[in-house]
Design an enzyme around this catalytic site. Structure first.
Site, PDB file in Angstrom:
ATOM      1  N   ALA A   7       0.866  -1.183   0.000  1.00 14.48           N
ATOM      2  CA  ALA A   7       0.000   0.000   0.000  1.00 14.48           C
ATOM      3  C   ALA A   7       0.904   1.235   0.000  1.00 14.48           C
ATOM      4  O   ALA A   7       2.084   1.152   0.368  1.00 14.48           O
ATOM      5  CB  ALA A   7      -0.915   0.012   1.219  1.00 14.48           C
ATOM      6  N   PHE A   8       0.364   2.383  -0.406  1.00 16.89           N
ATOM      7  CA  PHE A   8       1.193   3.584  -0.535  1.00 16.89           C
ATOM      8  C   PHE A   8       1.778   4.027   0.796  1.00 16.89           C
ATOM      9  O   PHE A   8       2.750   4.777   0.849  1.00 16.89           O
ATOM     10  CB  PHE A   8       0.379   4.737  -1.152  1.00 16.89           C
ATOM     11  CG  PHE A   8      -0.571   5.407  -0.200  1.00 16.89           C
ATOM     12  CD1 PHE A   8      -0.154   6.490   0.556  1.00 16.89           C
ATOM     13  CD2 PHE A   8      -1.876   4.967  -0.041  1.00 16.89           C
ATOM     14  CE1 PHE A   8      -1.024   7.115   1.460  1.00 16.89           C
ATOM     15  CE2 PHE A   8      -2.747   5.575   0.837  1.00 16.89           C
ATOM     16  CZ  PHE A   8      -2.313   6.650   1.592  1.00 16.89           C
ATOM     17  N   LYS A   9       1.216   3.549   1.901  1.00 20.48           N
ATOM     18  CA  LYS A   9       1.673   3.988   3.221  1.00 20.48           C
ATOM     19  C   LYS A   9       3.107   3.556   3.508  1.00 20.48           C
ATOM     20  O   LYS A   9       3.747   4.049   4.424  1.00 20.48           O
ATOM     21  CB  LYS A   9       0.712   3.492   4.294  1.00 20.48           C
ATOM     22  CG  LYS A   9      -0.633   4.201   4.200  1.00 20.48           C
ATOM     23  CD  LYS A   9      -1.564   3.866   5.339  1.00 20.48           C
ATOM     24  CE  LYS A   9      -2.807   4.733   5.313  1.00 20.48           C
ATOM     25  NZ  LYS A   9      -3.797   4.256   4.327  1.00 20.48           N
ATOM     26  N   ASP A  10       3.630   2.614   2.702  1.00 24.44           N
ATOM     27  CA  ASP A  10       5.034   2.218   2.851  1.00 24.44           C
ATOM     28  C   ASP A  10       5.974   3.410   2.687  1.00 24.44           C
ATOM     29  O   ASP A  10       7.013   3.468   3.346  1.00 24.44           O
ATOM     30  CB  ASP A  10       5.398   1.161   1.799  1.00 24.44           C
ATOM     31  CG  ASP A  10       4.911  -0.234   2.194  1.00 24.44           C
ATOM     32  OD1 ASP A  10       4.931  -0.539   3.396  1.00 24.44           O
ATOM     33  OD2 ASP A  10       4.518  -0.998   1.299  1.00 24.44           O
ATOM     34  N   ALA A  43       5.805   5.637   5.916  1.00 21.43           N
ATOM     35  CA  ALA A  43       6.246   4.879   7.098  1.00 21.43           C
ATOM     36  C   ALA A  43       7.749   4.657   7.055  1.00 21.43           C
ATOM     37  O   ALA A  43       8.448   4.788   8.066  1.00 21.43           O
ATOM     38  CB  ALA A  43       5.512   3.543   7.159  1.00 21.43           C
TER      39      ALA A  43
END
Ligand SMILES: *Cc1c(COP(=O)(O)O)cnc(C)c1O
Length: 433
Positions: A104-107, A110
């Site tokens: 997911a783009f949250k990588d 994060a």
């Protein structure tokens, strides 16, 4: 660069903003100024590497708090996967943001935040504890990003039985410095307990910090892929617009920030599910959150998006100025499933529900316009396996890294209330001092 709290009560450095997450009066941090990068930079994008683009965009916000060579190294690690732009039809493209380790783009955010904390922490003798509530994707991205980071303990609160099997294994199977608390309750309960922990004087010694999207280190690096998308369409010499499937509005807020720095995207579209507070705001100028409605695009089930105040700040609270650059549309479950079906049947593209909402927003905005449009595909379809397989009547192949995780063992501590959360945090603390 200094950051001020939107309450105008606090002013802090980048490092302090990263460690605090949110100001002591619970207000978001915002950069003191937003530099306009020279047109020579934007005109030359196709000749720059992704790392160089990332560095030019981020370095003004960090100043000399991280040395140039180290910041470049951090950006390189942050961007260590692909951001392909897939053509769907003549004027429509999907920017795939799901090729990172947790799909997911949250990588991106994060990983950048983990690397920054790790740099700032290297000469500290005290540990920091990252405490985060997740409705699914944030937990895995944060766990992966902070895995084995020295001097950082990570505690993730997630609602029992309300995340998918893959999402659960991504945040419970790593071990080492990652602890998963399985909360008997909802995402809102998890979030409330995290907030309570931040206010708890007895937990001061844990040096708690948050890794939710309000943290500037998670928000700012998301600018980069908007520029990488534009880089890939620049030679077509046409107006480009971007549609973001939006929940907490961190992603689109980063896109608008890049625009303020000169990125030549003419319009941004916030596509939402039935949680349509911003869509209604753009129609009525009245911000009126309602109760959150559960949907198949569950990462966007947010009725009071935290980052919207940052967007208003960027536009000096001017509705007219915002309305010029930004539109918002909301879509039903039925429309979302139909969009998934059309994308598959007509364009041979498998989208998961969030990407499908983004596609719908783009299609609506482009109805009478001669522009090139990009929608963000924010997660891999496999993360929403059941919905995708059911809606499209297909069987998805598991990617290799997911096959691996399916054989791992889930390790979580079950908690029922704040006292139990605190107890687990206390144990964590005693173990690690
Ligand atoms: C978090 C998330 C979103 C929403 O992003 P915001 O930055 O909160 O608007 C959209 N899609 C997926 C798959 C997500 O995980």
């Amino acid at each position: 660069m200094q950051y001020y709290s939107l309450s105008h009560q606090y002013k802090v450095s980048f490092k302090e903003a990263v460690f605090q997450g949110i100001s002591p009066d619970k207000s978001l941090y915002f950069p003191e100024n937003i530099p306009l990068l020279p047109s020579s930079f934007w005109n030359n994008l196709e000749n720059l590497t992704n790392e160089e683009i990332g560095f030019q965009l981020l370095s003004p916000f960090i100043g000399n708090e991280i040395p140039e060579t180290i910041l470049k190294e951090i950006i390189k690690k942050t961007l260590s996967f692909e951001f392909p732009l897939i053509q769907i039809k003549e004027n429509v493209f999907s920017l795939e943001l799901f090729h990172g380790p947790t799909l997911a783009f949250k990588d991106v955010g994060a990983r950048f935040m983990a690397e920054c904390l790790s740099y700032f922490n290297q000469n500290e003798t005290k540990k920091s504890t990252v405490l985060v509530a997740t409705s699914g994707d944030t937990g895995g991205a944060v766990a992966n990003g902070f895995y084995k980071t020295p001097n950082v303990e990570v505690v993730i609160l997630y609602p029992s039985q309300k995340v998918s099997e893959i999402q659960e294994l991504q945040l419970t199977s790593l071990g080492h410095n990652i602890t998963a608390l399985e909360v008997e309750g909802t995402f809102d309960d998890c979030q409330a307990m995290v907030k309570q922990a931040f206010l708890d004087e007895e937990l001061k010694s844990l040096n708690l910090t948050s890794a939710n999207s309000i943290n500037v280190a998670r928000w700012l690096p998301q600018m980069i892929y908007f520029a990488l998308a534009y880089k890939q369409l620049k030679d077509k010499n046409k107006e480009v617009v971007i549609s973001c499937p939006s929940g907490n509005f961190g992603n689109i807020c980063a896109g608008l920030l890049a625009k303020k720095m000169g990125l030549p995207i003419t319009h941004f579209i916030a596509a939402t599910n039935s949680n349509d507070t911003v869509t209604r705001f753009m129609e009525t100028k009245n911000y009126q959150p309602k109760q959150t409605i559960p949907t198949i695009s569950n990462a966007m089930d947010v009725s009071d998006p935290s980052n919207f105040v940052r967007i208003l700040e960027m536009y000096n609270e001017s509705y007219e100025a915002l309305n010029n650059d930004f539109s918002s549309f909301s879509f039903t479950e039925e429309e979302t499933k139909n969009a998934m079906k059309t994308l598959y049947a007509t364009h041979n593209y498998i989208a998961e529900p969030h990407g499908a909402v983004g596609y719908l927003g783009l299609t609506k905005y482009m109805e009478n316009k001669e522009v090139l449009g990009i929608f963000l595909e924010t997660a891999h379809p496999i993360k929403f396996l059941e919905t995708v397989e059911e809606t499209l009547n297909i069987t998805l192949e598991l990617p290799n890294n997911i096959k691996e995780i399916m054989n791992k063992e889930k390790k979580s501590i079950k908690v029922k209330n704040y006292e139990e959360v605190k107890q687990s945090l206390g144990l964590e603390f005693l173990n690690t001092v």
